[in-house]
Motif scaffolding. Structure first.
Motif, PDB file in Angstrom:
ATOM      1  N   UNK A 197     -31.906 -45.448 -40.690  1.00 16.29           N
ATOM      2  CA  UNK A 197     -30.594 -46.000 -40.357  1.00 16.29           C
ATOM      3  C   UNK A 197     -29.641 -45.937 -41.545  1.00 16.29           C
ATOM      4  N   UNK A 198     -30.139 -46.208 -42.737  1.00 17.73           N
ATOM      5  CA  UNK A 198     -29.292 -46.128 -43.936  1.00 17.73           C
ATOM      6  C   UNK A 198     -28.757 -44.703 -44.098  1.00 17.73           C
ATOM      7  N   UNK A 199     -29.615 -43.709 -43.939  1.00 20.41           N
ATOM      8  CA  UNK A 199     -29.180 -42.317 -44.069  1.00 20.41           C
ATOM      9  C   UNK A 199     -28.180 -41.945 -42.974  1.00 20.41           C
ATOM     10  N   UNK A 200     -28.465 -42.343 -41.757  1.00 21.90           N
ATOM     11  CA  UNK A 200     -27.589 -41.997 -40.627  1.00 21.90           C
ATOM     12  C   UNK A 200     -26.247 -42.717 -40.680  1.00 21.90           C
ATOM     13  N   UNK A 201     -26.212 -43.906 -41.265  1.00 18.67           N
ATOM     14  CA  UNK A 201     -24.992 -44.706 -41.298  1.00 18.67           C
ATOM     15  C   UNK A 201     -24.116 -44.445 -42.523  1.00 18.67           C
ATOM     16  N   UNK A 202     -24.445 -43.456 -43.310  1.00 19.62           N
ATOM     17  CA  UNK A 202     -23.674 -43.173 -44.521  1.00 19.62           C
ATOM     18  C   UNK A 202     -22.198 -42.952 -44.166  1.00 19.62           C
ATOM     19  N   UNK A 203     -21.301 -43.701 -44.795  1.00 18.15           N
ATOM     20  CA  UNK A 203     -19.886 -43.575 -44.474  1.00 18.15           C
ATOM     21  C   UNK A 203     -19.190 -42.385 -45.157  1.00 18.15           C
ATOM     22  N   UNK A 204     -19.914 -41.677 -45.995  1.00 15.21           N
ATOM     23  CA  UNK A 204     -19.366 -40.521 -46.691  1.00 15.21           C
ATOM     24  C   UNK A 204     -19.956 -39.246 -46.095  1.00 15.21           C
ATOM     25  N   UNK A 205     -19.278 -38.112 -46.237  1.00  8.12           N
ATOM     26  CA  UNK A 205     -19.774 -36.857 -45.653  1.00  8.12           C
ATOM     27  C   UNK A 205     -20.921 -36.264 -46.482  1.00  8.12           C
ATOM     28  N   UNK A 206     -22.100 -36.841 -46.348  1.00  7.73           N
ATOM     29  CA  UNK A 206     -23.252 -36.477 -47.180  1.00  7.73           C
ATOM     30  C   UNK A 206     -23.550 -34.977 -47.155  1.00  7.73           C
ATOM     31  N   UNK A 207     -23.429 -34.346 -46.011  1.00  3.78           N
ATOM     32  CA  UNK A 207     -23.746 -32.919 -45.896  1.00  3.78           C
ATOM     33  C   UNK A 207     -22.786 -32.042 -46.702  1.00  3.78           C
ATOM     34  N   UNK A 208     -21.610 -32.562 -47.013  1.00  2.40           N
ATOM     35  CA  UNK A 208     -20.610 -31.796 -47.760  1.00  2.40           C
ATOM     36  C   UNK A 208     -20.644 -32.077 -49.262  1.00  2.40           C
ATOM     37  N   UNK A 209     -21.453 -33.047 -49.682  1.00  3.29           N
ATOM     38  CA  UNK A 209     -21.466 -33.468 -51.089  1.00  3.29           C
ATOM     39  C   UNK A 209     -22.731 -33.013 -51.794  1.00  3.29           C
ATOM     40  N   UNK A 210     -22.653 -32.927 -53.108  1.00  4.79           N
ATOM     41  CA  UNK A 210     -23.842 -32.694 -53.913  1.00  4.79           C
ATOM     42  C   UNK A 210     -24.604 -34.018 -54.000  1.00  4.79           C
ATOM     43  N   UNK A 211     -25.928 -33.933 -54.057  1.00  3.57           N
ATOM     44  CA  UNK A 211     -26.755 -35.148 -54.088  1.00  3.57           C
ATOM     45  C   UNK A 211     -26.409 -36.049 -55.265  1.00  3.57           C
TER      46      UNK A 211
END
Length: 183
Positions: free
Chosen positions: A85-99
């Motif tokens: 849930x924490x990963x899915x609820x990320x409010x930032x565009x995680x797939x577009x960012x560097x880790x």
């Protein structure tokens, strides 16, 4: 059986508070947990158990670590459902960012937004943070090592009374994968 991740705070950093992962695996197995695995040297372990809850499991592991290694270790334990849930609820565009640009700080308890009222968000732009369920998401475009916002977020008055431990986005995603594989 429930699959959990144990997040240890402040071990194997800068050559101090050394805690070998092989010994952590042995300790968790000795506590009666199964399917024990560790990830990296910075203090993540995954295990299954049919007893206890997140809080009691974290307290048990913390006591056992202090008895074994002679120094206190704060531990947060979370199950697969929560981590996912924490990963899915990320409010930032995680797939577009560097880790390295995205971090999650896990807290031992819910955090009221008023703890952060004194932080001038505009002064830290383009860095940003958002609160989640017992966590905080931090976007730091230049990485957390240079982040003035990360420094402000970790000051004692803000985190007082909580266990808080941060992980970069790669580790957040890996913990979801590792706990799913055993769930």
């Amino acid at each position: 059986m429930t699959t959990y991740a144990a997040l240890l705070r402040g071990i194997n950093v800068g050559g101090s508070r050394k805690l070998p992962m092989a010994e952590l695996r042995t300790l968790l197995t000795g506590l009666g947990h199964t399917a024990v695995r560790t990830h990296l040297q910075s203090g993540q372990a995954v295990f299954t158990t049919d007893r206890g809850d997140e809080e009691s499991l974290g307290a048990e592991l913390s006591r056992a670590l202090e008895e074994r290694f002679g120094f206190p270790v704060d531990v947060i334990v979370r199950d697969h459902t929560y981590l996912k849930a924490v990963a899915e609820d990320c409010p930032f565009p995680a797939a577009e960012l560097e880790a390295r640009q995205l971090h999650v700080t896990y807290f031992s308890a819910p955090v009221a937004p008023d703890r952060y009222a004194a932080i001038d968000r505009a002064a830290h732009l383009p860095e940003e943070f958002r609160l989640g369920d017992r966590c905080l998401y931090l976007y730091a475009p230049d990485g957390v090592g240079r982040s003035k916002l990360a420094e402000a977020l970790s000051r004692r008055p803000v985190v007082k009374g909580l266990i808080a431990t941060s992980r970069n986005w790669n580790t957040v995603v890996k913990l979801v994968e590792l706990t799913a594989a055993q769930a």
